[in-house]
Design a protein around this motif. Sequence first.
Motif, PDB file in Angstrom:
ATOM      1  N   THR A  56       0.845  -1.191   0.000  1.00 37.16           N
ATOM      2  CA  THR A  56       0.000   0.000   0.000  1.00 37.16           C
ATOM      3  C   THR A  56       0.881   1.242   0.000  1.00 37.16           C
ATOM      4  O   THR A  56       1.989   1.222   0.539  1.00 37.16           O
ATOM      5  N   GLY A  60      -2.597   4.836   1.608  1.00 31.56           N
ATOM      6  CA  GLY A  60      -3.464   3.680   1.807  1.00 31.56           C
ATOM      7  C   GLY A  60      -3.981   3.055   0.537  1.00 31.56           C
ATOM      8  O   GLY A  60      -4.814   2.166   0.564  1.00 31.56           O
ATOM      9  N   SER A 133      -5.589  -6.781   6.577  1.00 28.98           N
ATOM     10  CA  SER A 133      -5.431  -5.352   6.859  1.00 28.98           C
ATOM     11  C   SER A 133      -3.948  -5.018   6.794  1.00 28.98           C
ATOM     12  O   SER A 133      -3.111  -5.749   7.302  1.00 28.98           O
ATOM     13  N   TYR A 134      -3.653  -3.934   6.098  1.00 23.95           N
ATOM     14  CA  TYR A 134      -2.297  -3.423   5.983  1.00 23.95           C
ATOM     15  C   TYR A 134      -2.145  -2.277   6.981  1.00 23.95           C
ATOM     16  O   TYR A 134      -3.032  -1.435   7.103  1.00 23.95           O
ATOM     17  N   GLU A 135      -1.009  -2.239   7.654  1.00 19.08           N
ATOM     18  CA  GLU A 135      -0.744  -1.110   8.540  1.00 19.08           C
ATOM     19  C   GLU A 135       0.011  -0.052   7.755  1.00 19.08           C
ATOM     20  O   GLU A 135       1.080  -0.310   7.203  1.00 19.08           O
ATOM     21  N   VAL A 136      -0.569   1.128   7.688  1.00 23.25           N
ATOM     22  CA  VAL A 136       0.016   2.242   6.946  1.00 23.25           C
ATOM     23  C   VAL A 136       0.433   3.305   7.967  1.00 23.25           C
ATOM     24  O   VAL A 136      -0.385   3.732   8.780  1.00 23.25           O
ATOM     25  N   PRO A 137       1.712   3.729   7.943  1.00 25.30           N
ATOM     26  CA  PRO A 137       2.161   4.744   8.893  1.00 25.30           C
ATOM     27  C   PRO A 137       1.300   6.002   8.828  1.00 25.30           C
ATOM     28  O   PRO A 137       0.925   6.466   7.747  1.00 25.30           O
ATOM     29  N   ARG A 139      -1.713   6.367   9.245  1.00 27.45           N
ATOM     30  CA  ARG A 139      -3.105   6.148   8.801  1.00 27.45           C
ATOM     31  C   ARG A 139      -3.760   5.017   9.564  1.00 27.45           C
ATOM     32  O   ARG A 139      -4.964   4.851   9.501  1.00 27.45           O
ATOM     33  N   GLY A 140      -2.970   4.162  10.197  1.00 22.23           N
ATOM     34  CA  GLY A 140      -3.529   3.000  10.892  1.00 22.23           C
ATOM     35  C   GLY A 140      -3.721   1.829   9.957  1.00 22.23           C
ATOM     36  O   GLY A 140      -3.000   1.673   8.969  1.00 22.23           O
ATOM     37  N   LEU A 141      -4.724   1.026  10.261  1.00 21.30           N
ATOM     38  CA  LEU A 141      -4.981  -0.182   9.482  1.00 21.30           C
ATOM     39  C   LEU A 141      -5.890   0.108   8.288  1.00 21.30           C
ATOM     40  O   LEU A 141      -6.889   0.814   8.416  1.00 21.30           O
TER      41      LEU A 141
END
Length: 169
Positions: A56, A60, A133-137, A139-141
Amino acid sequence: PLSLQARALLAASFALAAFLGLAGFALDQAIYGALRNALHDRLQRYVYGYLAGSDTSRGGKLIPPELPPDPRFNQPSSGLYAGVIGEKNRWLSPSAIGKELPFEVQLKPNETSFDGPLETEVGRVYRLSLGVSYEVPNRGLVPLTFHVAEDAAVLEAQLEVFRDTLLIH
């Protein structure tokens, strides 16, 4: 009136025919189950291939892999389709573009679903879906659902070959 020997032979013939019919049905169901399990495993490998190759962006947005797990995902109307759905994401493999496929379902992370055959615009398909679910700095999940579908005709052709072999031999 039939003789005792003729009646015993007739009863044994009916019993043998019933046994062979039931055995054939049970064998047919077992092969169908095995083919369906093999299809599930194949679709699961494709989903994992897409999952492993995807990422991502900081915003996101999904970045799909450059190469799909199977070249047929890049061929229009190949019978093998992929898609990813999320709150702000919608991506389709080249084979799925412009087709109405059952890729709208969003699953919770770690939830999986295997369905089919499902009636679609392109015919009947089997679909495997996986929620991640991807963790995006900052932005969260980011929840996403990966979908892969294959034309049901593939499984049906394999089953037909088995049935023909069973009846002929």
